[in-house]
Design a protein around this motif. Structure first.
Motif, short mmCIF file in Angstrom:
data_model
loop_
_atom_site.label_atom_id
_atom_site.label_comp_id
_atom_site.label_asym_id
_atom_site.label_seq_id
_atom_site.Cartn_x
_atom_site.Cartn_y
_atom_site.Cartn_z
N ASN A 74 22.28 -78.87 32.30
CA ASN A 74 22.91 -77.73 33.00
C ASN A 74 22.02 -76.99 33.88
O ASN A 74 22.42 -76.77 34.97
CB ASN A 74 23.37 -76.74 32.04
CG ASN A 74 24.22 -77.52 31.02
OD1 ASN A 74 25.01 -78.39 31.41
ND2 ASN A 74 24.36 -77.12 29.68
N LYS A 118 25.93 -73.60 30.53
CA LYS A 118 26.56 -74.72 30.33
C LYS A 118 28.18 -74.60 30.93
O LYS A 118 28.35 -73.53 31.56
CB LYS A 118 26.87 -74.73 28.79
CG LYS A 118 27.79 -73.95 28.00
CD LYS A 118 27.73 -73.96 26.75
CE LYS A 118 28.57 -72.92 26.11
NZ LYS A 118 28.30 -72.38 24.58
N GLU A 175 19.45 -73.21 29.54
CA GLU A 175 20.30 -74.37 29.46
C GLU A 175 21.74 -74.18 28.94
O GLU A 175 22.82 -74.52 29.27
CB GLU A 175 19.59 -75.48 28.77
CG GLU A 175 20.31 -76.67 28.52
CD GLU A 175 20.59 -77.56 29.61
OE1 GLU A 175 20.06 -77.28 30.73
OE2 GLU A 175 21.53 -78.76 29.63
N GLU A 176 21.67 -73.24 27.65
CA GLU A 176 22.94 -72.90 26.85
C GLU A 176 23.91 -72.09 27.64
O GLU A 176 24.94 -72.13 28.03
CB GLU A 176 22.65 -72.09 25.63
CG GLU A 176 23.60 -71.66 24.73
CD GLU A 176 24.69 -72.62 24.26
OE1 GLU A 176 24.39 -73.93 24.38
OE2 GLU A 176 25.74 -72.16 24.07
N HIS A 177 23.06 -71.00 28.66
CA HIS A 177 23.67 -70.19 29.30
C HIS A 177 24.64 -70.71 30.36
O HIS A 177 25.58 -70.47 31.09
CB HIS A 177 22.84 -69.15 29.94
CG HIS A 177 23.56 -68.08 30.89
ND1 HIS A 177 24.18 -67.12 30.49
CD2 HIS A 177 23.38 -67.77 32.02
CE1 HIS A 177 24.65 -66.34 31.25
NE2 HIS A 177 24.24 -66.88 32.36
N TYR A 211 17.11 -81.23 30.73
CA TYR A 211 18.00 -80.06 30.79
C TYR A 211 19.23 -80.27 31.76
O TYR A 211 19.06 -79.80 33.01
CB TYR A 211 17.23 -78.52 31.08
CG TYR A 211 16.59 -78.32 29.92
CD1 TYR A 211 16.96 -78.15 28.67
CD2 TYR A 211 14.95 -77.92 30.09
CE1 TYR A 211 15.96 -77.55 27.43
CE2 TYR A 211 14.12 -77.75 29.08
CZ TYR A 211 14.73 -77.50 27.82
OH TYR A 211 13.69 -77.07 26.83
#
Ligand SMILES: N[C@@H](CCC(=O)N[C@@H](CS)C(=O)NCC(=O)O)C(=O)O
Length: 222
Positions: free
Chosen positions: A195, A152, A148-150, A193
């Motif tokens: 993204n 963004k 999810e962070e990747h 999530y």
């Protein structure tokens, strides 16, 4: 040229390979394996894959024009890249980044998601001890939070700035979770999530290969 024979069942691992074949425009022929009836352990199938797992492929037109059998989804995807020169960045740094993600997905993320599904859905009543469920829910939570962070800032693809076998390898698991649970969300907070969802929706829209793969892997009528 003979079509590539692909041994399948209605599962994300099989969808992964059929979607790649579709994307590459390679001719293929599906050979269903009844894994819920144990056909993967038959002597005949074990000649194809001794580990008793689907998918596997047989390409009559392998290296040097000789037939080749390939098992393990990571190896099959890389074989298809080697055969066609497509679906993996050619720039060395981007390729390294893509391979790093490919191995993370195939050997780690996919296993967490699979075991998460196993302990929360298929074997929910068979396991009295809470530890396996807690472990895989926690691990799935952790790896999906990393993805999810990747993804963004509207990142369209997982690695190398282009659509690759990495997106295919991950998408099939995300699609399976969305199909079973309605959306992909944190089991701890219930938060979607966003993204991952946006990445998956875009892939689904732009790559009909995924729907074709699911349809192609449907088991034959009894
Ligand atoms: N590491 C293998 C995993 C393949 C796998 O787990 N296949 C499952 C279907 S998704 C299977 O064959 N299950 C049959 C069984 O567990 O007996 C790969 O990536 O190809």
């Amino acid at each position: 040229m003979a079509p590539i024979k692909v041994f399948t069942a209605p599962t994300p691992n099989a969808h992964k390979i059929v979607a790649a074949l579709e994307e590459l425009g390679l001719e293929y022929e599906v050979q269903p394996v009844a894994i819920f009836q144990g056909e993967q352990f038959s002597d005949e199938y074990k000649k194809v894959n001794p580990t008793g797992r689907i998918p596997a492929i047989i390409d009559e037109d392998g290296p040097g024009g000789e037939p080749i059998t390939v098992c393990e989804t990571g190896a099959i995807l890389l074989y298809l890249v080697q055969k066609t020169g497509k679906l993996l960045p050619t720039d060395p740094r981007k390729r390294c980044e893509a391979l790093q993600w490919l191995f993370a997905v195939v050997t780690g993320i996919a296993i967490s998601v699979r075991e998460f599904a196993h302990y929360t859905m298929f074997a929910a009543e068979m396991c009295a001890d809470p530890y396996p469920t807690q472990r895989y829910v926690g691990e799935t939570e952790r790896v999906l939070a990393v993805l999810e962070e990747h993804l963004k800032d509207g990142k369209e693809y997982i690695a190398g700035g282009e659509f690759s076998i990495v997106d295919i390898a991950m998408y099939v698991w995300v699609a399976a979770m969305i199909q079973r649970r309605g959306k992909i969300q944190s089991s701890k907070t219930g938060e979607e999530y966003v993204n991952i969802t946006a990445w998956a929706q875009k892939l689904a829209r732009n790559h009909p290969s995924f729907d074709k793969a699911v349809a192609a892997c449907e088991p034959p009528p009894p």
